[in-house]
Each structure stands twice: as structure tokens, then as C-alpha cells.
Scaffold this active site. Structure first.
Site, PDB file in Angstrom:
ATOM      1  N   ASP A   9     -12.230   4.169   5.374  1.00 46.32           N
ATOM      2  CA  ASP A   9     -11.208   3.173   5.718  1.00 46.32           C
ATOM      3  C   ASP A   9     -11.609   2.341   6.932  1.00 46.32           C
ATOM      4  OD1 ASP A   9      -9.806   4.420   3.772  1.00 46.32           O
ATOM      5  OD2 ASP A   9      -8.181   5.131   5.067  1.00 46.32           O
ATOM      6  N   ASP A  41      -5.576   5.310  -5.494  1.00 52.83           N
ATOM      7  CA  ASP A  41      -6.238   6.099  -4.460  1.00 52.83           C
ATOM      8  C   ASP A  41      -6.564   7.495  -5.006  1.00 52.83           C
ATOM      9  OD1 ASP A  41      -7.281   6.596  -1.977  1.00 52.83           O
ATOM     10  OD2 ASP A  41      -5.488   6.009  -0.873  1.00 52.83           O
ATOM     11  N   ARG A  80     -13.324   0.779  -3.839  1.00 54.03           N
ATOM     12  CA  ARG A  80     -13.670   1.141  -2.476  1.00 54.03           C
ATOM     13  C   ARG A  80     -14.849   2.103  -2.535  1.00 54.03           C
ATOM     14  NH1 ARG A  80      -9.822   1.737   1.268  1.00 54.03           N
ATOM     15  NH2 ARG A  80     -11.510   2.763   2.399  1.00 54.03           N
ATOM     16  N   SER A 138     -10.357   3.761  -6.036  1.00 53.59           N
ATOM     17  CA  SER A 138     -10.936   4.368  -4.826  1.00 53.59           C
ATOM     18  C   SER A 138     -11.912   5.490  -5.162  1.00 53.59           C
ATOM     19  CB  SER A 138      -9.821   4.906  -3.927  1.00 53.59           C
ATOM     20  OG  SER A 138      -8.971   3.857  -3.530  1.00 53.59           O
ATOM     21  N   ASP A 198       0.867  -1.191   0.000  1.00 56.11           N
ATOM     22  CA  ASP A 198       0.000   0.000   0.000  1.00 56.11           C
ATOM     23  C   ASP A 198       0.903   1.242   0.000  1.00 56.11           C
ATOM     24  OD1 ASP A 198      -2.276   1.923   1.248  1.00 56.11           O
ATOM     25  OD2 ASP A 198      -3.218   0.189   0.310  1.00 56.11           O
ATOM     26  N   ASP A 199       0.477   2.273   0.671  1.00 56.96           N
ATOM     27  CA  ASP A 199       1.177   3.563   0.614  1.00 56.96           C
ATOM     28  C   ASP A 199       2.584   3.463   1.237  1.00 56.96           C
ATOM     29  OD1 ASP A 199       1.553   6.223   0.153  1.00 56.96           O
ATOM     30  OD2 ASP A 199      -0.162   6.910   1.316  1.00 56.96           O
ATOM     31  N   LYS A 222      -3.818  -0.484  -6.982  1.00 59.93           N
ATOM     32  CA  LYS A 222      -4.850   0.280  -6.254  1.00 59.93           C
ATOM     33  C   LYS A 222      -4.581   1.759  -6.478  1.00 59.93           C
ATOM     34  CE  LYS A 222      -6.015   1.313  -1.364  1.00 59.93           C
ATOM     35  NZ  LYS A 222      -5.851   0.806   0.021  1.00 59.93           N
TER      36      LYS A 222
HETATM   37  C1  GLA Z   1      -6.394   6.048   2.007  1.00 63.41           C
HETATM   38  C2  GLA Z   1      -6.951   4.679   1.614  1.00 63.41           C
HETATM   39  C3  GLA Z   1      -6.379   3.609   2.524  1.00 63.41           C
HETATM   40  C4  GLA Z   1      -4.864   3.616   2.436  1.00 63.41           C
HETATM   41  C5  GLA Z   1      -4.330   5.000   2.782  1.00 63.41           C
HETATM   42  C6  GLA Z   1      -2.845   5.096   2.536  1.00 63.41           C
HETATM   43  O1  GLA Z   1      -6.836   6.459   3.270  1.00 63.41           O
HETATM   44  O2  GLA Z   1      -8.338   4.672   1.675  1.00 63.41           O
HETATM   45  O3  GLA Z   1      -6.880   2.335   2.162  1.00 63.41           O
HETATM   46  O4  GLA Z   1      -4.477   3.238   1.149  1.00 63.41           O
HETATM   47  O5  GLA Z   1      -4.969   6.009   2.007  1.00 63.41           O
HETATM   48  O6  GLA Z   1      -2.343   6.360   2.864  1.00 63.41           O
END
Ligand code: GLA
Length: 437
Positions: free
Chosen positions: A224, A163, A220, A195, A84-85, A161
Site C-alpha cells: 500500500d 481485496d 495491485r 489485489s 474503498d473499505d 476492487k
Molecule cells: C488493503 C488494500 C488497501 C485498502 C485497505 C482497506 O490494505 O491494499 O488499498 O483497500 O486494504 O482496508
């Protein structure tokens, strides 16, 4: 015809079937994707000096890959390992390409992808359509989309993914379809998680789910997930309050994503863990665990590796289930139609006192006349049940009872019913009710 689906929903099933004619044409994710995703459990921990086991680094993803391939997860379908991030360097390289932080990913992303592929796993990566990711790392805004899609393909990435932090509605309208095209144009099959709806309130008319199904494999819809039952429940309640808008959006190749499974972390009791797993199966949700597979309790493992629930989640029809009843008592009932004339039925208790004995019958839950084979997916107990037979299920606070129900079976029901046993012993069976649990 003896269809074990509640009568009023047959039309929904028929209408839902041909929808995949408009799903993203990459042939991927015909059942909800399954795997592991770093974010909820490991967040943006980049402190590898002090926290080497938990920081976002190639070691973390290789550790998870080892666990997935050696502890039976991969063979159950959990194949994605998703970054992820906070994976990248704060700067692009001299050619303008994204690059992994060299300290934390000394081998680079391509090497990591190959490590996974050798083990029969797939790699997912994260980007953001704004100037920055939510965590403040370089984004992939409009002018970088083609370059970044190509970079991911060059690295042999299998899922992306995208975002939406630091982007506005107009940019999103352009960026999400553009990234879909760019990923397809690389010629590498890359599952695409958007997202977008979560940034636009998750509902029509602002969100166009027909279009999303054409450009993304999953999306999404909502906020979160956090490591608590209240977070899980707020997501569940939002999804089912809005089920009429969301159910038609889902189908093979196109899934609503209520976010990660937090089973095995710190916030859920065992009952609540069973509830999350069961509810995610009813919702036909992607199953991305965000937990530490190196130290997972055996209780959490048993829930996450439950074959019957996984097969309900992975049902090839891909029809998302719905909430069919909200009782004043706090009992809620959910139902999902499945292939081969079967269905899943879920009793959930929103109560906070003690196990609640809920009495009903399949006909009260709109099942057509007939006799059904019922299997409790957590205890594996089975019985045969006529639609008209009243029964009692005992549902624990914030817990579930989940059944898989199939068409009339040839089982001899007598063994399972107190009433029938009493009949055999000559007692009056007038109002006797079978007790299942
Ligand atoms: C958003 C996304 C999360 C995650 C964070 C990472 O909040 O919805 O799922 O990926 O960013 O910073």
C-alpha cells in the site's frame, strides 16, 4: 525507417502489441483508468458525528463528484469515484446481501451511483475475497461471489476492487477468476481490479500475469502507498527492479497498479509531486487520486491536470515504460514508447544535495540517428535536437525533467541553441552544449 525508439526495445514493442488478444473481454479500460479513490487520504474514518466532512459517507463521495465535475477533472478523464473499505454495515441484510451502513449512506449505494452518473461519472466499490475485508467488514468469500456481483450490478456500480485479506492462496486461485465470471455474467460492464498479485509477492512464477490479463482490468502488484516520498520511491524502485516481469503484463484493458496518487496530501514536496505524476505516466499506471479535492492547492491541481502528462499516461498503445539507466551520480533515466512515433523520456535525480547538471545525448540514450522535436512537459518549452547533440538537463533533488519526444520536426533549431547563436555571431562553437533548463 526513422523510428525514435531506442533500438534494443523495438522488439519489445512488437511483442507487446498483440497481447491484448488475451485481455479481459469486457471492453473496458483500454487506457489506464482515472479517477479518485478514498482509501489513502480518508482510510476508515467512520466517525461522522465528530468528523462529518471526512468520514466515509455518501456526503464525502458526493462532494468529490461535485469537484470532479465542476473543476475540470472529469473532462480530463478523471471519471471514477471509488469507495474503498469501511462502507458497509457489519451485517448482511435479511436476504444475505451486503448493505451500506444506513447511518453513513442513508440514500444507499444505488442512489449514489445515480448521482454520479447524472454528472458523467462512474462509481467504484470495494470488497474482499476473504471472510472479512482488511478493515474487518463482511467479505465476499467464495460462496458469496455471485450474489455480491449481482448486488453491485443492481446498484449500477461501474468498477469493483477485490481485496485479498483473510483469504489463502487456494481460495484466491478460485475466487479471483470466479468473480471475473460473475461480474461478466451480470451483463453490466464493471471494471475489475484484483489485489491478488499483491498477496502473492507480485512476481512469477507465483503470479501468472497472462491469466491476470485474461480476468482482471488492473491489479495491485505491491504494498500500500502511504503519504510519504519514501513510500512512493519504494514502490517505484520495486516496479522498475522487476520491470522485465511486469512490462509484458500491461496493455490496453490490463494494467499493473502501483497504487494511488498522493499528490495534494501532506507527504510530498512539489518536486516529489511532479515526480510521482511523471513516473505514473511512464508506468502506464491507473491514475486514482486520493486527496481532498475540496481543499487542493493550486500547485497540486496544476500537476494533476497537466494535459501532456495525462496524454502520455493515456497513450493508446498502452506500453509500460522502463528504466533504461541508473547512473552512479544518482540520475536515473526512464523511457516509454508512445504512439505516432513518439516517446517519453524522464530524468530523475535521487540526489539530496542540489540540482544536478546531467550531460548526455539522445544517441547515448539509444535513439536512432535523426533530429527530434523535444517538449518539456512541465515548462512546455520546445526545441529541436539531433541525436548526436550533447545537452545538459538540470534535475532537482527527488525531482524530474520529463520530455515528450517526437519524430523529426521541421522546427528551426537555431533559435534554441547557444551553440547556434554563437555560430551566428562568429564565435567558435566547437564544444558548446545546448542548455535546456
Ligand atoms: C488493503 C488494500 C488497501 C485498502 C485497505 C482497506 O490494505 O491494499 O488499498 O483497500 O486494504 O482496508
Amino acid at each position: 525507417m526513422d523510428v525514435p525508439a531506442p533500438k534494443m526495445y523495438r522488439l519489445v514493442i512488437i511483442l507487446a502489441l498483440p497481447l491484448c488478444a488475451s485481455c479481459l473481454d469486457n471492453g473496458l479500460m483500454l487506457t489506464p483508468p482515472m479517477g479518485w479513490l478514498a482509501w489513502e487520504r480518508f482510510r476508515c474514518d467512520i466517525d461522522c458525528e465528530n468528523d462529518p466532512n471526512n468520514c466515509i459517507s455518501e456526503k464525502l463521495f458526493m462532494d468529490m463528484a461535485d469537484r470532479l465535475s465542476e473543476d475540470g477533472w472529469r473532462d480530463l478523464g478523471y471519471v471514477y469515484v471509488n469507495i474503498d473499505d469501511c462502507w458497509s454495515s457489519k451485517q448482511r441484510d435479511k436476504d444475505g446481501r451486503l448493505q451500506a451502513d444506513p447511518k453513513r449512506f442513508p440514500g444507499g449505494i444505488k442512489k449514489l451511483a445515480q448521482y454520479l452518473h447524472e454528472r458523467g461519472l462512474k462509481l467504484g466499490i470495494y470488497g474482499d475475497m476473504g471472510t472479512y475485508t482488511c478493515g474487518g467488514y463482511p467479505g465476499s468469500p467464495l460462496d458469496k461471489i455471485e450474489l455480491d456481483a449481482q448486488t453491485f450490478a443492481d446498484w449500477e456500480v461501474d468498477m469493483f476492487k477485490y481485496d485479498g485479506c483473510y483469504s489463502n492462496a487456494t481460495e484466491q486461485e478460485q475466487g479471483y477468476p470466479l468473480m471475473s465470471k460473475a461480474l461478466n455474467a451480470t451483463g453490466r460492464p464493471i471494471g475489475y481490479s484484483c489485489s491478488w498479485p499483491a498477496y502473492q509477492g507480485g512476481l512469477p512464477p507465483k503470479v501468472n500475469y497472462t491469466q491476470l490479463g485474461e480476468i482482471c482490468n488492473l491489479w495491485r502488484n505491491y504494498g500500500d502507498i502511504q503519504d510519504s516520498w519514501s513510500s512512493v520511491w519504494s514502490i517505484v524502485d520495486w516496479f522498475f527492479e522487476n520491470q522485465d516481469a511486469l512490462i509484458p503484463a500491461a496493455g490496453p484493458g490490463r494494467w499493473n497498479d502501483p497504487d494511488m496518487l498522493i499528490i495534494g496530501d501532506f507527504g510530498l514536496s512539489m518536486e516529489q509531486s511532479r515526480s510521482q505524476m511523471a513516473l505514473w505516466a511512464i508506468m502506464a499506471a491507473p491514475l486514482f487520486m486520493s486527496n481532498d479535492l475540496r481543499t487542493l492547492s493550486s500547485g497540486a491541481r496544476v500537476i494533476l491536470q497537466n494535459k501532456m502528462i495525462i496524454s502520455i499516461n493515456q497513450d493508446p498503445l498502452g506500453i509500460q515504460g522502463r528504466r533504461i539507466l541508473k547512473e552512479k551520480s544518482g540520475i536515473q533515466i526512464f523511457w516509454r514508447p508512445l504512439s505516432k512515433n513518439t516517446s517519453a523520456l524522464l530524468f530523475f535525480s535521487h540526489r539530496t544535495d542540489m540540482p544536478y547538471r546531467y550531460k548526455t545525448s539522445l544517441s547515448k540514450l539509444n535513439y536512432t540517428a535523426g533530429s527530434y522535436k523535444v517538449t518539456d512537459v512541465y515548462t512546455y518549452k520546445t526545441l529541436e535536437l539531433k541525436d548526436s547533440t550533447e545537452f545538459v538537463v538540470s534535475v532537482n533533488p527527488t525531482g524530474v525533467v520529463m520530455w515528450h519526444i517526437s519524430a523529426p520536426a521541421k522546427l528551426n533549431s537555431r533559435l534554441y541553441f547557444r551553440g547556434a547563436q554563437a555560430a551566428a555571431s562568429g564565435r567558435d562553437v566547437g564544444n558548446d552544449i545546448p542548455v535546456l533548463l
